[in-house]
Design an enzyme around this catalytic site. Structure first.
Site, PDB file in Angstrom:
ATOM      1  N   ASP A   1     -20.320 -16.539   7.921  1.00  0.00           N
ATOM      2  CA  ASP A   1     -19.478 -17.277   6.982  1.00  0.00           C
ATOM      3  C   ASP A   1     -18.097 -17.542   7.582  1.00  0.00           C
ATOM      4  O   ASP A   1     -17.620 -18.685   7.606  1.00  0.00           O
ATOM      5  CB  ASP A   1     -19.370 -16.469   5.681  1.00  0.00           C
ATOM      6  CG  ASP A   1     -18.726 -17.219   4.532  1.00  0.00           C
ATOM      7  OD1 ASP A   1     -18.595 -18.449   4.600  1.00  0.00           O
ATOM      8  OD2 ASP A   1     -18.373 -16.552   3.540  1.00  0.00           O
TER       9      ASP A   1
ATOM     10  N   TYR B   1     -24.566  -7.527   4.138  1.00  0.00           N
ATOM     11  CA  TYR B   1     -25.338  -7.344   2.904  1.00  0.00           C
ATOM     12  C   TYR B   1     -26.494  -6.357   3.087  1.00  0.00           C
ATOM     13  O   TYR B   1     -27.138  -5.976   2.116  1.00  0.00           O
ATOM     14  CB  TYR B   1     -25.846  -8.681   2.376  1.00  0.00           C
ATOM     15  CG  TYR B   1     -24.777  -9.517   1.683  1.00  0.00           C
ATOM     16  CD1 TYR B   1     -23.420  -9.205   1.765  1.00  0.00           C
ATOM     17  CD2 TYR B   1     -25.129 -10.625   0.945  1.00  0.00           C
ATOM     18  CE1 TYR B   1     -22.456  -9.963   1.132  1.00  0.00           C
ATOM     19  CE2 TYR B   1     -24.166 -11.401   0.302  1.00  0.00           C
ATOM     20  CZ  TYR B   1     -22.842 -11.062   0.403  1.00  0.00           C
ATOM     21  OH  TYR B   1     -21.887 -11.825  -0.231  1.00  0.00           O
TER      22      TYR B   1
END
Length: 175
Positions: A34, A121
Site C-alpha cells: 500500500d 494482516y
C-alpha cells in the site's frame, strides 16, 4: 485464453492496465505494498482516494494510476487473519472476485495482484495462495475472454513458488 502465473517483482513497476493495491480500509496509504503504491503514484493518488470514502474488507474501488506505469489502481481491503474462523477465506476470495469484476467493468485486460493480506494482516501465504488461485480460476472459467494476463506479484522467491504451485494445481484441475 487468459495467461496467469506468479512472478517475483516490484508491482509498482509493471506497465499493465491495472495493479491491485492491498489497501487498508481508509484507502489513504499505509505500509507494505500500500505504501509503495502510494509513494510511486504520487500525491494525486492520495487526493483521489480521499474522495472514495474508504472501503470495507472484501470490496474494491478503482482510481487512476498517476505516476505508475499501470493505468489504474484497484484498491481492495483484505481480511486480518484471526486463525481462519472469522470468514477470512471468503473475505479474501471476495477481494479477488470484486477486483476482477471492477477490471471487467472498466475493460481492463491485464492485471497484477499482490499477495493480499499476507503481510502485516498475517494471512498464511499457503492458505492465501490457495484462495487466490481457486478464485481466479473460477473467474477465468466464468469469463474466459475477459482477461489477457493475470499476475500474482510476490515479494520473495518462497512466496512466488507457493503462489505458482497453487496456480499450477488450479490449471491442472481446470485445463
Amino acid at each position: 485464453m487468459t495467461e496467469w502465473r506468479a512472478i517475483e517483482a516490484d508491482i509498482t513497476r509493471l506497465a499493465l492496465d491495472a495493479i491491485v493495491n492491498a489497501a487498508n480500509s481508509s484507502l489513504l496509504g499505509g505500509g507494505g505494498v500500500d505504501g509503495a503504491i502510494h509513494r510511486a503514484a504520487g500525491p494525486d493518488l492520495l487526493a483521489e482516494c480521499r474522495t472514495l470514502g474508504g472501503c470495507p474488507a472484501g470490496e474494491a474501488k478503482i482510481t487512476r494510476g498517476y505516476r505508475l506505469p499501470a493505468a489504474h489502481v484497484i484498491h481492495t481491503v483484505g481480511p486480518v487473519w484471526h486463525g481462519g474462523g472469522k470468514n477470512e477465506p471468503e473475505t479474501l476470495a471476495r477481494c479477488y472476485r470484486n477486483s476482477l469484476a471492477l477490471a471487467r467493468r472498466h475493460s481492463l485486460r491485464t492485471i497484477a495482484f499482490p499477495a493480499i493480506s499476507t503481510g502485516i494482516y498475517g494471512y498464511p501465504v499457503e492458505a492465501a495462495a490457495k484462495v487466490a488461485a481457486e478464485t481466479v480460476a473460477a473467474e477465468i472459467a466464468a469469463t474466459p475472454d475477459a482477461f489477457d494476463e493475470i499476475l500474482f506479484v510476490c515479494f520473495s522467491p518462497a512466496a512466488t513458488e507457493i503462489f505458482q504451485r497453487s496456480v499450477d494445481e488450479e490449471q491442472g484441475a481446470n485445463p
